[in-house]
Design a protein around this motif. Structure first.
Motif, PDB file in Angstrom:
ATOM      1  N   SER A 186      23.374 -70.063  23.872  1.00  0.00           N
ATOM      2  CA  SER A 186      22.723 -71.266  24.402  1.00  0.00           C
ATOM      3  C   SER A 186      21.254 -71.352  24.005  1.00  0.00           C
ATOM      4  N   ASN A 187      20.694 -70.252  23.497  1.00  0.00           N
ATOM      5  CA  ASN A 187      19.280 -70.236  23.120  1.00  0.00           C
ATOM      6  C   ASN A 187      18.959 -71.169  21.971  1.00  0.00           C
ATOM      7  N   ILE A 188      19.990 -71.606  21.241  1.00  0.00           N
ATOM      8  CA  ILE A 188      19.763 -72.467  20.093  1.00  0.00           C
ATOM      9  C   ILE A 188      19.133 -73.810  20.494  1.00  0.00           C
ATOM     10  N   PHE A 189      19.287 -74.176  21.773  1.00  0.00           N
ATOM     11  CA  PHE A 189      18.716 -75.435  22.255  1.00  0.00           C
ATOM     12  C   PHE A 189      17.331 -75.270  22.886  1.00  0.00           C
ATOM     13  N   SER A 190      16.880 -74.033  22.990  1.00  0.00           N
ATOM     14  CA  SER A 190      15.638 -73.769  23.730  1.00  0.00           C
ATOM     15  C   SER A 190      14.424 -74.454  23.139  1.00  0.00           C
ATOM     16  N   ILE A 191      14.301 -74.452  21.810  1.00  0.00           N
ATOM     17  CA  ILE A 191      13.133 -75.052  21.161  1.00  0.00           C
ATOM     18  C   ILE A 191      13.015 -76.526  21.521  1.00  0.00           C
ATOM     19  N   PHE A 192      14.150 -77.226  21.543  1.00  0.00           N
ATOM     20  CA  PHE A 192      14.126 -78.662  21.848  1.00  0.00           C
ATOM     21  C   PHE A 192      13.722 -78.906  23.295  1.00  0.00           C
ATOM     22  N   ILE A 193      14.249 -78.106  24.202  1.00  0.00           N
ATOM     23  CA  ILE A 193      13.940 -78.290  25.623  1.00  0.00           C
ATOM     24  C   ILE A 193      12.504 -77.893  25.936  1.00  0.00           C
ATOM     25  N   SER A 194      11.984 -76.927  25.187  1.00  0.00           N
ATOM     26  CA  SER A 194      10.613 -76.455  25.436  1.00  0.00           C
ATOM     27  C   SER A 194       9.553 -77.502  25.103  1.00  0.00           C
ATOM     28  N   LYS A 195       9.946 -78.584  24.436  1.00  0.00           N
ATOM     29  CA  LYS A 195       8.974 -79.641  24.089  1.00  0.00           C
ATOM     30  C   LYS A 195       8.395 -80.314  25.334  1.00  0.00           C
ATOM     31  N   ARG A 196       9.024 -80.118  26.476  1.00  0.00           N
ATOM     32  CA  ARG A 196       8.452 -80.634  27.726  1.00  0.00           C
ATOM     33  C   ARG A 196       7.135 -79.948  28.057  1.00  0.00           C
ATOM     34  N   PHE A 197       6.998 -78.712  27.583  1.00  0.00           N
ATOM     35  CA  PHE A 197       5.813 -77.926  27.905  1.00  0.00           C
ATOM     36  C   PHE A 197       4.922 -77.654  26.697  1.00  0.00           C
ATOM     37  N   VAL A 198       5.520 -77.746  25.498  1.00  0.00           N
ATOM     38  CA  VAL A 198       4.796 -77.382  24.281  1.00  0.00           C
ATOM     39  C   VAL A 198       4.808 -78.538  23.290  1.00  0.00           C
ATOM     40  N   ASP A 199       3.635 -78.844  22.735  1.00  0.00           N
ATOM     41  CA  ASP A 199       3.520 -79.862  21.696  1.00  0.00           C
ATOM     42  C   ASP A 199       3.489 -79.152  20.347  1.00  0.00           C
ATOM     43  N   TYR A 200       4.645 -79.099  19.670  1.00  0.00           N
ATOM     44  CA  TYR A 200       4.731 -78.387  18.402  1.00  0.00           C
ATOM     45  C   TYR A 200       4.061 -79.155  17.264  1.00  0.00           C
ATOM     46  N   ARG A 201       3.792 -80.440  17.470  1.00  0.00           N
ATOM     47  CA  ARG A 201       3.139 -81.244  16.430  1.00  0.00           C
ATOM     48  C   ARG A 201       1.630 -81.077  16.439  1.00  0.00           C
ATOM     49  N   LEU A 202       1.128 -80.467  17.493  1.00  0.00           N
ATOM     50  CA  LEU A 202      -0.318 -80.292  17.636  1.00  0.00           C
ATOM     51  C   LEU A 202      -0.842 -79.377  16.520  1.00  0.00           C
ATOM     52  N   ARG A 203      -1.868 -79.864  15.805  1.00  0.00           N
ATOM     53  CA  ARG A 203      -2.422 -79.100  14.694  1.00  0.00           C
ATOM     54  C   ARG A 203      -3.510 -78.169  15.216  1.00  0.00           C
ATOM     55  N   ILE A 204      -3.168 -76.923  15.305  1.00  0.00           N
ATOM     56  CA  ILE A 204      -4.077 -75.910  15.837  1.00  0.00           C
ATOM     57  C   ILE A 204      -4.059 -74.716  14.899  1.00  0.00           C
ATOM     58  N   LYS A 205      -5.205 -74.132  14.689  1.00  0.00           N
ATOM     59  CA  LYS A 205      -5.299 -72.952  13.841  1.00  0.00           C
ATOM     60  C   LYS A 205      -4.604 -71.786  14.524  1.00  0.00           C
ATOM     61  N   ILE A 206      -3.648 -71.216  13.814  1.00  0.00           N
ATOM     62  CA  ILE A 206      -2.874 -70.111  14.369  1.00  0.00           C
ATOM     63  C   ILE A 206      -3.602 -68.789  14.133  1.00  0.00           C
ATOM     64  N   ASP A 207      -3.763 -68.031  15.190  1.00  0.00           N
ATOM     65  CA  ASP A 207      -4.412 -66.722  15.098  1.00  0.00           C
ATOM     66  C   ASP A 207      -3.541 -65.698  15.808  1.00  0.00           C
ATOM     67  N   ILE A 208      -2.763 -64.943  15.028  1.00  0.00           N
ATOM     68  CA  ILE A 208      -1.854 -63.976  15.629  1.00  0.00           C
ATOM     69  C   ILE A 208      -2.485 -62.585  15.755  1.00  0.00           C
ATOM     70  N   LYS A 209      -3.605 -62.374  15.060  1.00  0.00           N
ATOM     71  CA  LYS A 209      -4.218 -61.045  15.083  1.00  0.00           C
ATOM     72  C   LYS A 209      -4.663 -60.634  16.489  1.00  0.00           C
ATOM     73  N   LYS A 210      -5.175 -61.606  17.252  1.00  0.00           N
ATOM     74  CA  LYS A 210      -5.692 -61.278  18.579  1.00  0.00           C
ATOM     75  C   LYS A 210      -4.611 -60.803  19.539  1.00  0.00           C
ATOM     76  N   HIS A 211      -3.343 -61.126  19.209  1.00  0.00           N
ATOM     77  CA  HIS A 211      -2.243 -60.721  20.088  1.00  0.00           C
ATOM     78  C   HIS A 211      -1.689 -59.337  19.738  1.00  0.00           C
ATOM     79  N   LEU A 212      -2.033 -58.840  18.559  1.00  0.00           N
ATOM     80  CA  LEU A 212      -1.417 -57.604  18.084  1.00  0.00           C
ATOM     81  C   LEU A 212      -1.713 -56.410  18.982  1.00  0.00           C
ATOM     82  N   LYS A 213      -2.977 -56.240  19.351  1.00  0.00           N
ATOM     83  CA  LYS A 213      -3.344 -55.073  20.155  1.00  0.00           C
ATOM     84  C   LYS A 213      -2.669 -55.065  21.521  1.00  0.00           C
TER      85      LYS A 213
END
Length: 477
Positions: A186-213
């Protein structure tokens, strides 16, 4: 954007419902499957699952708990939440690719895994579905309604598919695929349902390094937890073979089901994280105390009841071919109590307060002990030896974590504890004598369970146990 926060009771009920659905499918289907596939094929599946679990761990990097804690802090800011979710998904994608690469390398180079190759590949789809499921987001915003509904639909579809496609021992591959679909399909539908809380079209600079530690700390916890829960099955598969693995798997499945049911209402990580950031320590202690007594209230009678009806339960679930699982189940029963308490401290309290190191210390120490005990016990006692190692390990992990968390626990109310044990004693006496009445296995188990529940909770009500009174008052409200 301010996300409407559901009450802790509503969230607990939704999580309990979801947990119940996830447990109901194997509970209903396993008696059928274990008889059709037999101990050897069940052992193959569980050994393969233990291998795949390590790679699910690598793919997830401990992101689930990290995601819940951090997303819960910013859930009212859609822009910040969207940025965080996109960064975590990007990191998750990279780790999944690495995980799959290592898995396929091992599967095609390790001779021991050659016979399990196709089975492992099928079960490895769990990695993909788990990553795209982003369950941690729904827990962070305390919105489990859609997750519960999707889970119900896929479990029903899987239930129907099982009786169509699993009819002989050679169908164990089909069962493996259906198991994946039922648990994470059922997880295959999660991305679509999560749009209620997350705006995937929003253009934001992604910074994954800060999460690594910070994520690495959670990853070590995930490594420790996964290895600790899977090492028995893996070592049994290598040392004693598929049959002993099958015996252990049946007992372990019952232990995990009961533990999950007893702790299904423990969904307090988002709330504890929120209280901790607001420095509301007394509120934290109140939530912890309520959860602690609720867990103890459910776990103690569950352990006693299963001990008394272990034989008919094994016969109903798996049949006479699994009689050796009875003694394994009994020796593993204490681990239910230890797992329930460790779940409260390790998976919720320490995560919420940033004290993840205590989880790492305790679980890694448990792993070392578990491996050493398994090396000595499995060659001589097989599945029973693995059961002894599991209970001993969980006991020591639990004691260590409780000592480290003692400042967050209010003083124990020994009156409540006495009431729980006395009610369990009365329940045990009633179940013990019911078992002496000659009747069918199913009738015996069902009657014992219903009578045991009635006697236990009636005794607590007569003693005016505060935990039960709270439940009754809430129910009336």
């Amino acid at each position: 954007m301010e996300i409407k926060r559901k009450s802790l009771k509503t969230t607990a009920i939704l999580n309990a419902t979801r947990t119940f659905l996830e447990l109901l499918f194997p509970l209903i289907t396993f008696p059928y499957v274990s008889r059709i596939l037999g101990p050897v094929n069940i052992g193959k599946i569980n050994f393969s699952l233990s291998i795949v679990s390590y790679f699910v761990m690598i793919a997830m990097l401990g992101i689930s708990n990290y995601g819940i804690r951090e997303a819960a802090k910013i859930r009212d800011d859609k822009r910040q939440l969207s940025k965080f979710v996109k960064e975590i998904l990007a990191l998750n994608t990279i780790s999944s690719i690495i995980s799959y690469a290592i898995l396929f390398l091992l599967v095609f180079t390790v001779n021991k895994l050659a016979d399990y190759r196709s089975l492992i590949i099928i079960l490895s789809t769990t990695i993909f579905f788990t990553v795209i499921g982003i369950d941690w987001l729904f827990y962070a915003v305390e919105d489990l309604t859609s997750v519960t509904l999707r889970s119900f639909v896929f479990h029903v579809l899987s239930f129907i598919s099982l009786f169509i496609f699993v009819r002989k021992p050679e169908d164990y591959m089909n069962y493996a695929l259906i198991s994946v679909v039922s648990s994470v399909g059922s997880n295959i539908f999660s991305i679509f349902i999560s749009k209620r809380f997350v705006d995937y079209r929003l253009r934001i600079k992604i910074d994954i390094k800060k999460h690594l530690k910070p994520i690495m700390m959670f990853f070590f916890i995930s490594v420790a937890t996964t290895v600790n829960s899977s090492i028995d099955t893996t070592m049994l598969g290598f040392i004693s073979g598929d049959k002993q693995t099958g015996f252990y798997s049946v007992a372990n499945r019952i232990i995990r089901i009961v533990t999950s049911m007893a702790t299904a209402t423990t969904v307090i990580l988002p709330r504890l994280s929120y209280f901790y950031t607001q420095n509301k320590i007394e509120e934290m202690k109140d939530v912890i105390a309520t959860t602690l007594y609720t867990n103890i209230c459910l776990v103690i009678p569950a352990i006693a009841g299963i001990f008394l009806i272990a034989e008919p339960v094994i016969l109903i679930i798996s049949g006479k071919a699994y009689l050796d699982s009875i003694i394994v189940l009994k020796v593993m029963l204490p681990s239910i109590f230890f797992l329930a308490l460790s779940n409260l401290t390790g998976s919720h309290l320490f995560m919420a307060t940033g004290k993840e190191k205590y989880v790492i210390y305790s679980v890694f120490s448990g792993i070392v002990l578990n491996i050493v005990m398994n090396f000595f016990l499995i060659p001589r006692f097989g599945a029973f030896g693995a059961g002894i190692a599991t209970s001993t390990t969980e006991f020591l992990v639990c004691i260590f974590q409780l000592l480290m968390a003692r400042n967050y626990f209010a003083r124990l109310n020994f009156k409540f504890l006495f009431q729980f044990f006395f009610a369990t004693l009365l329940m045990g006496i009633s179940v013990f004598y019911l078992q002496k009445i000659h009747m069918g296995l199913v009738c015996s188990v069902l009657l014992s369970i219903m009578c045991g529940i009635f006697v236990y909770f009636s005794a607590l009500l007569l003693m005016k146990n505060n935990t039960i009174i709270r439940i009754v008052k809430w129910r009336k409200k």
